[in-house]
Design an enzyme around this catalytic site. Structure first.
Site, PDB file in Angstrom:
ATOM      1  N   LYS A  60     114.883  80.893  60.524  1.00 37.99           N
ATOM      2  CA  LYS A  60     113.920  79.782  60.839  1.00 37.99           C
ATOM      3  C   LYS A  60     114.175  78.573  61.530  1.00 37.99           C
ATOM      4  O   LYS A  60     115.432  78.155  61.661  1.00 37.99           O
ATOM      5  CB  LYS A  60     113.524  79.020  59.364  1.00 37.99           C
ATOM      6  CG  LYS A  60     113.018  79.968  58.324  1.00 37.99           C
ATOM      7  CD  LYS A  60     112.783  79.564  56.831  1.00 37.99           C
ATOM      8  CE  LYS A  60     111.674  78.430  57.060  1.00 37.99           C
ATOM      9  NZ  LYS A  60     111.553  77.776  55.839  1.00 37.99           N
ATOM     10  N   VAL A  61     113.195  78.030  62.155  1.00 38.93           N
ATOM     11  CA  VAL A  61     113.154  76.721  62.975  1.00 38.93           C
ATOM     12  C   VAL A  61     112.156  75.741  62.230  1.00 38.93           C
ATOM     13  O   VAL A  61     111.081  75.952  62.637  1.00 38.93           O
ATOM     14  CB  VAL A  61     113.104  76.856  64.503  1.00 38.93           C
ATOM     15  CG1 VAL A  61     113.158  75.417  65.192  1.00 38.93           C
ATOM     16  CG2 VAL A  61     114.061  77.979  65.012  1.00 38.93           C
ATOM     17  N   SER A  82     117.401  76.533  58.216  1.00 40.06           N
ATOM     18  CA  SER A  82     117.219  76.461  56.756  1.00 40.06           C
ATOM     19  C   SER A  82     118.545  76.880  56.451  1.00 40.06           C
ATOM     20  O   SER A  82     119.336  77.800  57.098  1.00 40.06           O
ATOM     21  CB  SER A  82     116.400  77.966  56.460  1.00 40.06           C
ATOM     22  OG  SER A  82     116.494  78.105  54.995  1.00 40.06           O
ATOM     23  N   SER A  83     118.948  76.450  55.227  1.00 41.63           N
ATOM     24  CA  SER A  83     120.448  76.619  54.623  1.00 41.63           C
ATOM     25  C   SER A  83     120.319  78.285  54.118  1.00 41.63           C
ATOM     26  O   SER A  83     121.621  78.550  53.954  1.00 41.63           O
ATOM     27  CB  SER A  83     120.453  75.513  53.555  1.00 41.63           C
ATOM     28  OG  SER A  83     119.831  75.810  52.508  1.00 41.63           O
ATOM     29  N   THR A 113     107.702  20.574  56.118  1.00 43.78           N
ATOM     30  CA  THR A 113     107.713  21.441  54.723  1.00 43.78           C
ATOM     31  C   THR A 113     108.478  22.673  55.281  1.00 43.78           C
ATOM     32  O   THR A 113     108.480  23.163  56.284  1.00 43.78           O
ATOM     33  CB  THR A 113     106.453  21.729  53.829  1.00 43.78           C
ATOM     34  OG1 THR A 113     106.792  22.422  52.921  1.00 43.78           O
ATOM     35  CG2 THR A 113     105.711  22.505  54.935  1.00 43.78           C
ATOM     36  N   SER A 114     109.125  23.561  54.311  1.00 44.26           N
ATOM     37  CA  SER A 114     109.891  24.773  54.560  1.00 44.26           C
ATOM     38  C   SER A 114     108.933  25.691  55.405  1.00 44.26           C
ATOM     39  O   SER A 114     109.054  26.350  56.512  1.00 44.26           O
ATOM     40  CB  SER A 114     110.559  25.399  53.551  1.00 44.26           C
ATOM     41  OG  SER A 114     111.323  24.543  52.701  1.00 44.26           O
ATOM     42  N   ARG A 116     121.428  56.195  57.013  1.00 40.52           N
ATOM     43  CA  ARG A 116     120.961  57.500  57.471  1.00 40.52           C
ATOM     44  C   ARG A 116     120.553  57.246  59.047  1.00 40.52           C
ATOM     45  O   ARG A 116     120.656  57.915  59.993  1.00 40.52           O
ATOM     46  CB  ARG A 116     120.510  58.485  56.786  1.00 40.52           C
ATOM     47  CG  ARG A 116     120.143  59.848  57.501  1.00 40.52           C
ATOM     48  CD  ARG A 116     119.270  60.737  56.473  1.00 40.52           C
ATOM     49  NE  ARG A 116     119.151  62.222  56.874  1.00 40.52           N
ATOM     50  CZ  ARG A 116     120.260  63.111  56.417  1.00 40.52           C
ATOM     51  NH1 ARG A 116     121.161  62.546  55.625  1.00 40.52           N
ATOM     52  NH2 ARG A 116     119.843  64.171  57.029  1.00 40.52           N
ATOM     53  N   TYR A 117     119.474  56.502  58.975  1.00 39.38           N
ATOM     54  CA  TYR A 117     118.379  56.154  60.117  1.00 39.38           C
ATOM     55  C   TYR A 117     118.877  55.058  61.004  1.00 39.38           C
ATOM     56  O   TYR A 117     117.855  54.700  62.007  1.00 39.38           O
ATOM     57  CB  TYR A 117     117.001  56.101  59.613  1.00 39.38           C
ATOM     58  CG  TYR A 117     116.698  57.632  58.997  1.00 39.38           C
ATOM     59  CD1 TYR A 117     116.922  58.862  59.495  1.00 39.38           C
ATOM     60  CD2 TYR A 117     116.222  57.247  57.730  1.00 39.38           C
ATOM     61  CE1 TYR A 117     116.674  59.913  58.709  1.00 39.38           C
ATOM     62  CE2 TYR A 117     115.806  58.610  56.911  1.00 39.38           C
ATOM     63  CZ  TYR A 117     115.973  59.914  57.668  1.00 39.38           C
ATOM     64  OH  TYR A 117     115.668  60.944  56.812  1.00 39.38           O
ATOM     65  N   HIS A 146      86.841  73.135  59.147  1.00 39.36           N
ATOM     66  CA  HIS A 146      87.105  73.539  57.862  1.00 39.36           C
ATOM     67  C   HIS A 146      88.131  74.661  57.623  1.00 39.36           C
ATOM     68  O   HIS A 146      88.012  75.439  56.785  1.00 39.36           O
ATOM     69  CB  HIS A 146      85.740  73.909  57.253  1.00 39.36           C
ATOM     70  CG  HIS A 146      84.659  72.881  57.314  1.00 39.36           C
ATOM     71  ND1 HIS A 146      84.716  71.702  56.553  1.00 39.36           N
ATOM     72  CD2 HIS A 146      83.620  72.749  58.225  1.00 39.36           C
ATOM     73  CE1 HIS A 146      83.604  71.141  57.095  1.00 39.36           C
ATOM     74  NE2 HIS A 146      83.041  71.768  58.102  1.00 39.36           N
ATOM     75  N   SER A 153     106.738  34.750  50.078  1.00 35.55           N
ATOM     76  CA  SER A 153     108.192  34.723  50.582  1.00 35.55           C
ATOM     77  C   SER A 153     109.080  35.939  50.296  1.00 35.55           C
ATOM     78  O   SER A 153     109.660  36.385  50.972  1.00 35.55           O
ATOM     79  CB  SER A 153     108.901  33.416  49.672  1.00 35.55           C
ATOM     80  OG  SER A 153     110.265  33.257  50.082  1.00 35.55           O
TER      81      SER A 153
END
Length: 486
Positions: free
Chosen positions: A325-326, A319-320, A145-146, A31-32, A194, A364
């Protein structure tokens, strides 16, 4: 029963998707993908293998140039170019070839070694029979070494991902917050401590606080060291010293690591200790947390009506089921992705600094999630950037809230009474208590506050200052404080 058994399974009425390699398991590769794809060139498995190949090639070139091993050839410019072209041309066909080699070796770094040796073996096809590269095959991975290859490869890929992809995006976001802060430096806003009405501020000053915090973390990240080592199986140069005792292998290692643009770590076990990674991830996680704070604050300002969202910038559907709404989806998406990113970054910071005795392989597996951690952070940055770009400030809404909360001037009045009393004015006793009686738990309008001020017997100049004061003008140095961003 037999008839029922022949019917499709109502719990799984679909075909399997597992065999379709084009279907991503995770959202970053599905998706992203568009938002995080720049990281693929740095933090993917293929990018890591290309970096491993780069380290192996440069090690061969470095050993020959330094004369570190008697009998090693002096490489011509054409041979150096040929070797570096092995890295420069590492693409889909080479990735597939390397994968086939690894399927046989069952070892990723060994597969890179064999891949490069194949190229040395074929060098005569490009350079002619006189090339020394086929005979130099045993220089590939010598004394390594690796982890000598891996630590340098991760250092190179992480550094490039941070400085070429993540930092530019994060810096642009911080700059956008700073720009909005400057634009709204003088826009008065009711503060909330608060969650309750408190001494007014300006919208710009509050955004400047967040921009300043983000920039502090970016400065730390930009200056973080990237360490590397190439000192053998347990960090002693044991194989080096016994094989070629007359070479100063510490100097060879130091100059090689620094030649890659990294900081040399002279004291390690088999692994480079990863402390620099832990430091970097802690700083990135802290940036993420400040950004999370920004996202939640902006979300709250939207809910209060201080920001209006442009529908075109947020998406076509709010909104579905509720068409009015936004939704502030950019900021909510950012919150979630920052939390996922930090879960991984915190884990990496905590675990990479520990390795049993001279080596274990937990790092690793852990380090394979680095790209995911940065991917979720980058995705959040992209969402907040787009979210901010789709906002309009509603100064009128802020003004209405200010005008509905004249009681916030109680702080100004009682403080002015205290100062006047210290300066010798009479009748200024118990200023806090008198304002508490007037304002606590009550709404006070402008007329009521001014009548109270007029009855205090304040010195004339103090009284006039307070009578002229409104919640919208009680913002202190807020506007000028934004200049600290510059």
């Amino acid at each position: 029963m037999r008839e029922n058994a022949a019917m499709p399974d109502a719990t799984r009425p679909w075909v399997t998707l597992a065999d379709d390699s084009a279907i991503a398991l995770g959202p970053l590769d599905g998706r992203y993908r568009g938002d995080v794809s720049p990281l693929v060139d740095h933090l993917s498995e293929a990018a890591l293998n290309r970096a491993r190949l780069h380290v192996e090639v440069e090690w061969v070139i470095h050993l020959c140039a330094a004369g570190a091993i008697p009998g090693a050839p002096t490489l011509s410019d054409a041979e150096v170019t040929y070797l570096r072209d092995v890295v420069a041309t590492f693409g889909p066909a080479q990735i597939a070839e390397l994968a086939a080699i690894e399927a046989e070796t069952r070892h990723d770094v060994k597969a890179v070694e064999y891949f490069l040796k194949r190229r040395l073996g074929r060098a005569a096809d490009a350079l002619g029979d006189g090339t020394s590269l086929p005979a130099a095959s045993e220089l590939v991975h010598i004394f390594c070494t690796s982890e000598d290859v891996n630590n340098l490869s991760y250092a190179l890929t992480i550094r490039s991902a941070v400085h070429e992809v993540w930092l530019p995006a994060a810096t642009a976001l911080a700059d956008a917050v700073a720009d909005l802060a400057r634009a709204e430096a003088a826009t008065p806003m009711l503060a909330r401590t608060h969650g309750q009405p408190a001494t007014p501020v300006t919208l710009g000053k509050e955004l400047a606080v967040l921009a300043h915090r983000l920039r502090r973390q970016l400065a730390r990240i930009e200056s973080d060291e990237t360490l590397g080592k190439i000192n053998g199986a347990t960090g002693t140069y044991g194989a080096h010293a016994i094989s070629v005792p007359d070479t100063d292998w510490q100097e060879v290692g130091r100059t090689f690591v620094e030649g890659l643009g990294l900081t040399w770590n002279p004291l390690t076990t088999q692994i480079e200790s990863h402390d620099w990674q832990a430091e970097l991830y802690a700083d990135v996680a802290r940036f993420n947390r400040v950004l999370h704070n920004l996202a939640t604050d902006v979300w709250t300002y939207i809910s209060l009506g201080y920001f209006a969202q442009r529908l075109s910038a947020q998406g076509s559907t709010g909104s579905s089921t509720m068409p009015h709404k936004v939704n502030p989806i950019r900021f909510e998406n950012a919150e979630a992705n920052l939390e996922v990113s930090n879960a991984l970054l915190d884990n990496l910071s905590a675990t990479l600094v520990t390795s049993r005795l001279q080596r274990d392989l937990t790092d690793s597996s852990s380090q394979r999630t680095i790209g995911v951690a940065f991917g979720h952070s980058l995705l959040a940055i992209a969402n907040v950037t787009r979210g901010l770009a789709g906002l309009d400030v509603d100064a009128a809404a802020m003004a209405r809230h200010l005008d509905a909360n004249w009681e916030v001037l109680g702080e100004a009045v009682q403080s002015a009474m205290r100062a006047a009393g210290i300066a010798g004015a009479t009748g200024m006793a118990d200023p806090y208590e008198r304002l508490k009686e007037l304002t606590r738990g009550r709404r006070v309008d402008g007329a009521g506050m001014r009548a109270f001020i007029a009855d205090l017997g304040l010195p004339s100049d103090v009284e006039q200052r307070l009578l002229a004061l409104t919640p919208a003008s009680y913002t202190g140095y807020a506007e000028r404080l934004v200049a600290h961003l510059d």
